[in-house]
Design an enzyme around this catalytic site. Structure first.
Site, PDB file in Angstrom:
ATOM      1  N   ASN A  99       0.863  -1.184   0.000  1.00 53.74           N
ATOM      2  CA  ASN A  99       0.000   0.000   0.000  1.00 53.74           C
ATOM      3  C   ASN A  99       0.902   1.237   0.000  1.00 53.74           C
ATOM      4  OD1 ASN A  99      -1.859   2.005   0.463  1.00 53.74           O
ATOM      5  ND2 ASN A  99      -2.350   1.384   2.560  1.00 53.74           N
ATOM      6  N   LYS A 123       0.066   4.222  -0.279  1.00 52.22           N
ATOM      7  CA  LYS A 123      -0.600   5.404   0.306  1.00 52.22           C
ATOM      8  C   LYS A 123      -0.337   6.613  -0.602  1.00 52.22           C
ATOM      9  CE  LYS A 123      -0.160   3.388   4.848  1.00 52.22           C
ATOM     10  NZ  LYS A 123      -0.121   3.572   6.282  1.00 52.22           N
ATOM     11  N   HIS A 140      -9.588   1.460   5.136  1.00 54.11           N
ATOM     12  CA  HIS A 140      -8.293   1.666   5.790  1.00 54.11           C
ATOM     13  C   HIS A 140      -8.476   2.708   6.892  1.00 54.11           C
ATOM     14  CE1 HIS A 140      -4.203   2.833   6.580  1.00 54.11           C
ATOM     15  NE2 HIS A 140      -3.833   1.700   6.000  1.00 54.11           N
ATOM     16  N   GLU A 142      -5.775  -4.488  11.213  1.00 55.64           N
ATOM     17  CA  GLU A 142      -4.706  -3.489  11.353  1.00 55.64           C
ATOM     18  C   GLU A 142      -4.974  -2.613  12.572  1.00 55.64           C
ATOM     19  OE1 GLU A 142      -2.702  -2.439   7.441  1.00 55.64           O
ATOM     20  OE2 GLU A 142      -4.559  -1.320   7.413  1.00 55.64           O
ATOM     21  N   GLY A 181       2.584   2.290  11.222  1.00 52.28           N
ATOM     22  CA  GLY A 181       3.681   3.254  11.094  1.00 52.28           C
ATOM     23  C   GLY A 181       4.391   3.574  12.400  1.00 52.28           C
ATOM     24  N   SER A 224       3.038  -1.965  10.863  1.00 52.46           N
ATOM     25  CA  SER A 224       4.472  -2.143  11.113  1.00 52.46           C
ATOM     26  C   SER A 224       4.992  -3.515  10.680  1.00 52.46           C
ATOM     27  CB  SER A 224       4.803  -1.875  12.580  1.00 52.46           C
ATOM     28  OG  SER A 224       4.543  -0.518  12.896  1.00 52.46           O
ATOM     29  N   GLY A 266       2.601  -1.147   4.549  1.00 56.15           N
ATOM     30  CA  GLY A 266       2.532   0.271   4.214  1.00 56.15           C
ATOM     31  C   GLY A 266       3.925   0.821   3.950  1.00 56.15           C
ATOM     32  N   GLY A 267       4.473   1.520   4.939  1.00 51.63           N
ATOM     33  CA  GLY A 267       5.762   2.206   4.796  1.00 51.63           C
ATOM     34  C   GLY A 267       6.851   1.368   4.134  1.00 51.63           C
TER      35      GLY A 267
HETATM   36  P1  PGA Z   1       2.659   0.428   7.999  1.00 46.47           P
HETATM   37  O1  PGA Z   1       1.186   0.698   7.414  1.00 46.47           O
HETATM   38  O2  PGA Z   1       3.123  -0.860   7.388  1.00 46.47           O
HETATM   39  O3  PGA Z   1       3.456   1.631   7.555  1.00 46.47           O
HETATM   40  O4  PGA Z   1       2.516   0.328   9.481  1.00 46.47           O
HETATM   41  C1  PGA Z   1       0.260  -0.332   7.281  1.00 46.47           C
HETATM   42  C2  PGA Z   1      -1.015   0.197   6.694  1.00 46.47           C
HETATM   43  O5  PGA Z   1      -1.363   1.361   6.969  1.00 46.47           O
HETATM   44  O6  PGA Z   1      -1.696  -0.513   5.933  1.00 46.47           O
END
Ligand code: PGA
Length: 235
Positions: A7, A9, A92, A160, A166, A197, A218-219
């Site tokens: 993702n 974002k 989300h 999540e 994050g 994370s 995500g990140g």
């Molecule tokens: P993250 O984000 O991996 O940066 O924690 C996950 C998400 O928001 O789907």
């Protein structure tokens, strides 16, 4: 083989997204996992061309709860299907925090299935709860409208916890196993994913959870080396 959703974002510009998609195609195409890349809307058509004739699938980060009409700025699930998406995220937490309600998320999930695509419905508690009963209560409020809208239609449910997104924090394997077992019990039609994370540091432990069908990243998905490492740790 697990489903690994990247993702992006709004972390990258369009040019950066397409460069990353090209790199992913070169470097991750023989992964044993099923990769789904969710870039921003403007990147979808070009990403579709990049991933053509590969096993990498395309997803979108959200869609409208309506099929068509005077909804400025929204994108329908049908248009996403025509743009080459196979999966669409719904609910989300970053959407829910902009006042998208659980009812709207459920309608989005319905639109996604009606367009012939696979919904990935995201749910998660906003803060760490003292008791499992309080956690269940918050998750159920998000889940019940989806049950009502989708009935027995199969979909993916991404658990999540908002506090894990994050932050470099994740639930313990024991807590996560307990929550996922409860989700499987309440929603047997859903494949279960975890997000929050997921990084090279957390992946090895997370991937031991047998109930999980995959991960939402995500990140770390916007960094080629980190994403490659995650792919290599998950099987
Ligand atoms: P993250 O984000 O991996 O940066 O924690 C996950 C998400 O928001 O789907």
């Amino acid at each position: 083989m697990k489903l690994i959703i990247a993702n992006f974002k709004m972390q990258l510009t369009l040019h950066e997204e397409l460069t990353l998609c090209t790199d992913l195609k070169k470097e991750c195409v023989d992964s044993k996992n099923k990769i789904i890349v969710c870039p921003s809307f403007p990147a979808l058509l070009a990403a579709r061309t990049i991933f053509e004739k590969t096993e990498i699938s395309l997803g979108a980060q959200t869609c409208s709860e309506y099929n068509k009409g005077p909804y400025t700025g929204q994108v329908s699930a049908l248009s996403l299907a025509q743009a080459g998406c196979s999966y669409v995220l719904a609910g989300h937490s970053e959407q829910r925090s902009q006042s998208v309600t659980s009812q709207q998320v459920a309608q989005q999930a319905l639109q996604i299935t009606q367009a012939g695509l696979i919904p990935v419905v995201c749910i998660g508690e906003s803060k760490q709860h003292d008791t499992f009963t309080n956690l269940e209560k918050e998750l159920l409020e998000q889940l019940l409208p989806v049950h009502e809208a989708l009935g027995k239609t199969p979909f993916y449910l991404a658990y999540e916890p908002v506090w894990a997104i994050g932050t470099q924090k994740t639930p313990s394997i024991k807590e996560l196993t307990e929550t996922l077992a409860w989700l499987k019990f309440t929603t047997p039609t859903a494949g279960l994913l975890y997000g929050g994370s997921v990084t090279p540091e957390t992946s090895s432990a997370l991937q031991t959870i047998a109930l999980l069908n995959g991960f939402l990243v995500g990140g770390a998905s916007t960094n080629l080396q980190k994403f490659k490492k995650i792919l290599s740790l998950i099987h």
